[in-house]
Design a protein around this motif. Structure first.
Motif, mmCIF file in Angstrom:
data_model
loop_
_atom_site.group_PDB
_atom_site.id
_atom_site.type_symbol
_atom_site.label_atom_id
_atom_site.label_comp_id
_atom_site.label_asym_id
_atom_site.label_seq_id
_atom_site.Cartn_x
_atom_site.Cartn_y
_atom_site.Cartn_z
ATOM 1 N N SER A 58 6.547 25.741 -21.636
ATOM 2 C CA SER A 58 6.002 25.363 -22.940
ATOM 3 C C SER A 58 7.085 24.750 -23.804
ATOM 4 C CB SER A 58 5.448 26.586 -23.680
ATOM 5 O OG SER A 58 4.102 26.815 -23.394
ATOM 6 N N GLY B 174 0.677 23.769 -16.373
ATOM 7 C CA GLY B 174 -0.532 23.329 -17.071
ATOM 8 C C GLY B 174 -0.845 24.236 -18.253
ATOM 9 N N ALA C 147 -0.559 23.150 -22.232
ATOM 10 C CA ALA C 147 -1.784 23.339 -23.023
ATOM 11 C C ALA C 147 -1.492 24.218 -24.244
ATOM 12 C CB ALA C 147 -2.875 23.961 -22.158
ATOM 13 N N THR D 253 -6.882 27.626 -22.313
ATOM 14 C CA THR D 253 -5.503 28.038 -22.072
ATOM 15 C C THR D 253 -5.424 29.528 -21.747
ATOM 16 O OG1 THR D 253 -4.806 26.353 -23.662
ATOM 17 C CG2 THR D 253 -3.172 28.015 -23.058
ATOM 18 N N THR E 76 -4.266 22.513 -14.142
ATOM 19 C CA THR E 76 -3.653 21.208 -14.423
ATOM 20 C C THR E 76 -4.683 20.227 -14.967
ATOM 21 O OG1 THR E 76 -3.942 20.426 -12.137
ATOM 22 C CG2 THR E 76 -1.871 21.529 -12.654
ATOM 23 N N SER F 215 -5.160 21.098 -18.429
ATOM 24 C CA SER F 215 -4.072 20.751 -19.353
ATOM 25 C C SER F 215 -4.198 19.315 -19.857
ATOM 26 C CB SER F 215 -2.705 20.963 -18.685
ATOM 27 O OG SER F 215 -2.440 19.955 -17.717
ATOM 28 N N ALA G 201 1.583 16.103 -19.397
ATOM 29 C CA ALA G 201 0.593 16.841 -18.600
ATOM 30 C C ALA G 201 0.011 15.989 -17.478
ATOM 31 C CB ALA G 201 -0.544 17.336 -19.503
#
Lengths: 445, 445
Positions: free
Chosen positions: A118, A305, A309, A356, A401, A404, A433
């Motif tokens: 992240s 992912g 997100a 998410t 994925t 995302s 992404a």
């Protein structure tokens, strides 16, 4: 630009109540990993990633890695941040104590993996690939190869890379042409071109340990004739010190839609006599070993992912709280209000969050199965966990994925016109992404 | 990089069988626009766009418009291409003969609009905005304003821009603050800042006719106090020649995710005494007139979605025919085949095509309703067409633009790793398409 703040509370909730962390950490071998310890580790990881790694995310996007005469320079700050990451022990978290690792459960490592991804997807690819290479060596390498490479990879002094793809061989590894010629001393000389090699060349570590798919002369055609080799950038002396430069060179890096800080290398093996490589396991069983690495990497990409997100959601919700535009549809205010109060903006944000968090719960639960399949004293329980884990990995890779890309795109939409302006930062998440449904096996594979 | 080839056969099919072009061109006023003529026009448009406009698409992406000291330089080749486009009469296609237009049906103009947008979305925005401004002046401007501006806009010598958005006023035009102070001579002085002004400054034409939303001092608060003004970049002398530079200046342009060739300007009005503007229609009715322009533009943005989806499809299908990878799943070949033969690649390509063609049929049919609502001798038929057209425009804007993001993303997926490399060209379509669900009113508006 919104800052990243690890959602520690949500993560610990998923860890405890969805992944059943406490029954997991009760497995033999995880005595030091009770929930309170896990909590402290997650908080520590969050602190480093929020303050050191996350601020480099837009910097890396604006200043992609550059190539010059075979050398790759990563964006400003990356080298120092990686040093700090490694020295604080994050690279060693889930790896065996035998080679200097901390032997923590994968469930816990997954939380930390989400945080670093992240914070900075491009940065996190370096640890991610090193983890994959580490797994493959742990699975199949000889004691000597393990001893020579693993301690430095686990300490983060050296990094790893995965060399599968060639110009004519992407999803179809049957078409791999790179050759490995056996030498009298038991080593091999490697010749060929590998493309799309993430962190195949960089300046963040003292050595790079390439794991390379190639064919020996006696190999049968097709995927059953592929072997796996360790080819270090610098040869390693018997005392563990760095030796001569090996004949593997980065001839260019790609100009990409996203994850721009992460160098994607074209590597040329053997143009100057042959790159020295060492077999991992047995000849012609390379694909099998590579799938150990691939499976670890595919799971990790699913976590990427979730990570991007989460970041896109944080960026969007931050903007929606500040941006004032239009009166509420229910007439509750005569004045324009922050757009987070408008139903359609709420719908987008809640969709982002639900997708998410759902994927997070799934991924942490799968990681718990991984720990169980390795650590449960009951063989039947191990087998059951393994079957479920192997069923879930492609689902997580595929769904998280694709999710995302959708979530990052919604993140742009929440910003309106500002989302299309690069300085806002929302667009980077979509660009970053977009690789996730492709690399480590496309969604359809 | 795949070339663009206008799908003339598909377009003519949609024109004839879905939009019922022949009953449409039988309307009074369209005597010169029978189907054979339409076909010839579409083919001519395709020729120019394929050879002159389309090759500039990647060039414009790599060399975005640049700003320096208030001047904007468009990418190499844009100025010359626009000159050719205008001189061949494409800007005048659908506009009234009274001001030099060719008075062709909108149905036919829509086909040509799709072609130029497929060829180059960034380039096509200049004609698109000029069309919108032309519509607004045709609807509401005084005879004198029409006579002064329309012939040059319709000939393509001058271009138009739409100035709605301000930093605090995006979707919510109630918050517009730009002021218009009436002068004794009947003109106004305009003061304020407008942002996100597409082609608000550029070097492709001799003059730019800005249509600007602003408030007069006596205006009531809210959207009922907004007026519309013509503010030319250069004032226009009574003989139609270019006069003094007006006090509207481009202070910067944006750094965007996509449509990079198209300059997105911040325009400053009145920093040096006041920009001279002329009212369009009546005071405080600006929003009403602007919606004429917005509605034309929203329909056009829907067509942009179809256009970029078509281009992404052509790029993907071209790659899928050439890229050889993996044996067929049905065992029909012992060797790897072009990926277009693999079911999941086919699924992606057919999804892209079905979405694109479905939206094309819808858009052309809506354009036919537009022609009918203006040209049908029967009043009831006109009203019926108008109701259906007004119902369809937001659907086309909303669905075709969301569709284009999906299709462009699938286009990347078909390319696998190559889709993520910018030189391939697939990524540009996603970056370009991503604005379409946002500008001219977001999907949720």
């Amino acid at each position: 630009m919104s800052d990243y703040k690890a959602p520690v509370k949500d993560m610990l909730f998923a860890l405890r109540h969805l992944a059943q962390y406490e029954s997991n950490s009760a497995l033999p071998g995880y005595a030091d990993a009770d929930f309170e310890t896990a909590k402290a580790i997650v908080e520590e990881c969050a602190k480093l990633c929020e303050t050191v790694v996350a601020p480099l995310n837009p910097i890396g996007d604006k200043n992609p890695s550059t190539w010059s005469h075979g050398e790759v320079t990563t964006p400003p700050g990356f080298k120092e941040a990686y040093r700090q990451y490694a020295e604080s022990g994050w690279q060693s978290l889930q790896h065996p104590a035998e080679f200097g690792g901390q032997a923590m459960p994968k469930t816990l490592a997954t939380v930390c993996m989400e945080i670093v991804n992240s914070a900075n997807l491009s940065f996190a690819l370096c640890p991610l690939l090193t983890d994959g290479a580490t797994e493959a060596l742990l699975t199949a390498a000889s004691a000597e190869v393990k001893q020579r490479y693993l301690p430095k990879m686990i300490s983060g002094e050296w990094t790893g890379s995965m060399n599968l793809t060639e110009p004519q061989a992407g999803s179809d590894l049957e078409l791999v042409r790179t050759r490995a010629e056996p030498q009298p001393d038991g080593s091999y000389r490697i010749f060929g071109t590998k493309i799309f090699i993430t962190y195949g060349e960089h300046d963040m570590a003292d050595n790079i340990v390439h794991l390379v798919l190639a064919r020996v002369p006696s190999a049968p055609p097709g995927v059953k004739g592929i072997s796996l080799f360790v080819v270090p950038k610098y040869l390693v002396n018997d005392d563990g010190s760095i030796g001569a430069r090996n004949d593997v060179h980065c001839v260019s890096i790609e100009h990409k839609l996203g994850i721009k800080a992460s160098p994607t290398a074209v590597l040329q093996y053997g143009d100057h006599g042959g790159a020295i490589g060492y077999i991992v396991g047995e000849e012609n069983r390379g694909l099998e070993y590579m799938f150990v690495m691939m499976n670890a990497a595919r799971f990790a990409v699913g976590v990427q992912g979730i990570a991007v997100a989460e970041r896109a959601y944080q960026q969007a919700v931050g903007y929606a709280r500040e941006r004032v535009q239009s009166r509420p549809v229910d007439g509750s205010s005569p004045k324009a209000v922050p757009i987070i109060q408008h139903p359609d903006v709420k719908r987008m944000l809640m969709t982002m969050r639900a997708l998410t968090e759902g994927c997070r719960g799934l991924a942490y639960s799968a990681a718990a199965l991984f720990d169980s399949m390795h650590g449960d004293p009951d063989e039947e329980a191990r087998c059951r966990s393994q079957r479920r884990y192997e069923f879930l990995v492609p689902l997580i890779k595929g769904f998280a994925t694709e999710m995302s890309v959708e979530v990052a795109s919604l993140g742009i939409q929440v910003h309106g016109g500002m989302g299309f302006i690069e300085e806002t930062g929302a667009a980077q998440h979509l660009r970053d992404a977009r690789i996730l449904t492709i690399y480590e096996g496309t969604t359809a594979i």
